[in-house]
Design an enzyme around this catalytic site. Structure first.
Site, PDB file in Angstrom:
ATOM      1  NE  ARG A  37      37.230 -30.990  86.010  1.00  0.00           N
ATOM      2  CZ  ARG A  37      38.467 -31.828  85.594  1.00  0.00           C
ATOM      3  NH1 ARG A  37      40.173 -31.799  86.306  1.00  0.00           N
ATOM      4  NH2 ARG A  37      39.015 -32.055  84.140  1.00  0.00           N
ATOM      5  CE  LYS A  54      26.346 -16.421  99.552  1.00  0.00           C
ATOM      6  NZ  LYS A  54      27.319 -15.794  97.946  1.00  0.00           N
ATOM      7  NE  ARG A 101      32.302 -11.737  96.261  1.00  0.00           N
ATOM      8  CZ  ARG A 101      32.169 -13.585  95.411  1.00  0.00           C
ATOM      9  NH1 ARG A 101      31.593 -14.049  96.532  1.00  0.00           N
ATOM     10  NH2 ARG A 101      33.178 -13.148  94.590  1.00  0.00           N
TER      11      ARG A 101
END
Ligand code: BTN
Length: 323
Positions: A320, A185, A120
């Site tokens: 975060r 991933k 992507r």
């Protein structure tokens, strides 16, 4: 089929094979065997050579095998038309072309390696030989293009469910369509359409799963990643994983077409690795912060922000860091 690949098929179980044995079973010279071994090494596979014993892969591989894939699928296999290629630029590019030429729903294309695998956001998808899964599935659907986009979330769920069913634990999804473990991933999904505006959409679903990434190939990956071999001791069959993903994919797409995203909201929230976490949502000019509240029926990400719960259709999520 190249000689190097034929040699690889002989070596796949990780046992020693002498140059003489290989040369006579392939009916080629020992010099050609040596060249083939060099070519496999150049492609990132570690091949040991021991005097008196012969050649052996440092890590066994399982070459793609059409018969094995169909047999893992059982009776359901009749719904698929699978092609296995030794090398392609990209299984998605190949299947997009096939789709334009009228390939049927359920056409599947697999490659042992991709020379120009695509991820992507214009990224490369590193695709070394025989160690991972590179697969594309053609989904012909009458769903509207906006709904089709949600299909990518369904595909990430599909890969997670298929691996779970084979006993792989600790994996989950990251919005919109990654399969991750501890922020790294394991698998990625790339959905592409043929671009023809008919009532029916031809959607190519590209799935890449990292099974056992060789070190050299790994050094070219520009994002946090993980492979299955570092997650589990279990020896999983590559052909069985392919079959399981394909079976789950077809079942999920059919349910999605019947019931929409609504049917998957709960499953998504259970499998979302960032559920309830404080995240940053990155856009080219802006970063939004908020707490993940799941997804809505359009597949949008719901974030609890300082201005209430908001839905986002795009952006890149990261956890975060606490300050
Ligand atoms: C992502 O960036 O997360 C998506 C990766 C998709 C990779 C797969 S591998 C098979 C198919 N062919 C490609 O060129 N890309 C997809």
């Amino acid at each position: 089929m190249t000689t190097a690949y034929t040699v690889l098929q002989h070596l796949q179980d990780g046992r020693f094979y002498s140059g003489e044995e290989l040369a006579s079973s392939l009916n080629i010279s020992r010099a050609s065997i040596w060249k083939a071994i060099e070519s496999l090494r150049k492609q990132g596979l570690e091949v040991h050579a021991v005097t008196g014993k012969g050649y052996r892969l440092s890590r066994p591989v399982e070459c793609l095998d059409l018969d094995a894939i169909y047999s893992y699928m059982g009776a359901e296999s009749s719904h698929y038309n699978i092609e296995v290629h030794q090398s392609l630029d990209s299984t998605n590019s190949y299947l997009l072309e096939q789709a334009k030429n009228g390939a049927e729903n359920g056409s599947v294309c697999l490659a042992e390696l991709q020379t120009a695998g695509r991820g992507r956001r214009g990224r490369q998808w590193i695709s070394p030989i025989a160690t991972n899964i590179y697969m594309s599935y053609l989904w012909r659907t009458q769903m509207a293009p906006a709904a089709v986009a949600c299909g990518s979330l369904i595909c990430a769920l599909t890969v997670t469910q298929a691996l779970n069913a084979l006993g792989v634990e600790g994996i989950g999804v990251k919005w919109p369509n990654d399969v991750i473990v501890q922020q790294r991933k394991l698998a990625g999904i790339l959905l592409e359409m043929t671009g023809e505006a008919y009532a029916e959409q031809a959607v190519v679903i590209g799935i890449g799963v990292n099974l056992a990434m060789p070190d050299e190939a790994a050094s070219a990956i520009d994002q946090p990643w993980i492979d299955l071999s570092s997650l589990t001791e279990q020896k999983l069959s590559r052909n069985q994983i392919v079959a399981k993903i394909l079976l789950q994919l077809r079942a999920n797409l059919e349910q999605f077409e019947r019931e929409g995203m609504q049917a998957y909201l709960e499953t998504w929230n259970k499998m979302d690795q960032y559920a309830g976490q404080e995240v940053e949502l990155h856009f080219p000019q802006q970063v939004i912060t908020g707490k993940v509240q799941g997804i809505d029926q359009y597949g949008s990400l719901l974030l609890q922000t300082s201005e209430g719960v908001k839905a986002y259709q795009s952006g890149e999520v990261s956890l975060r860091m606490s300050s």
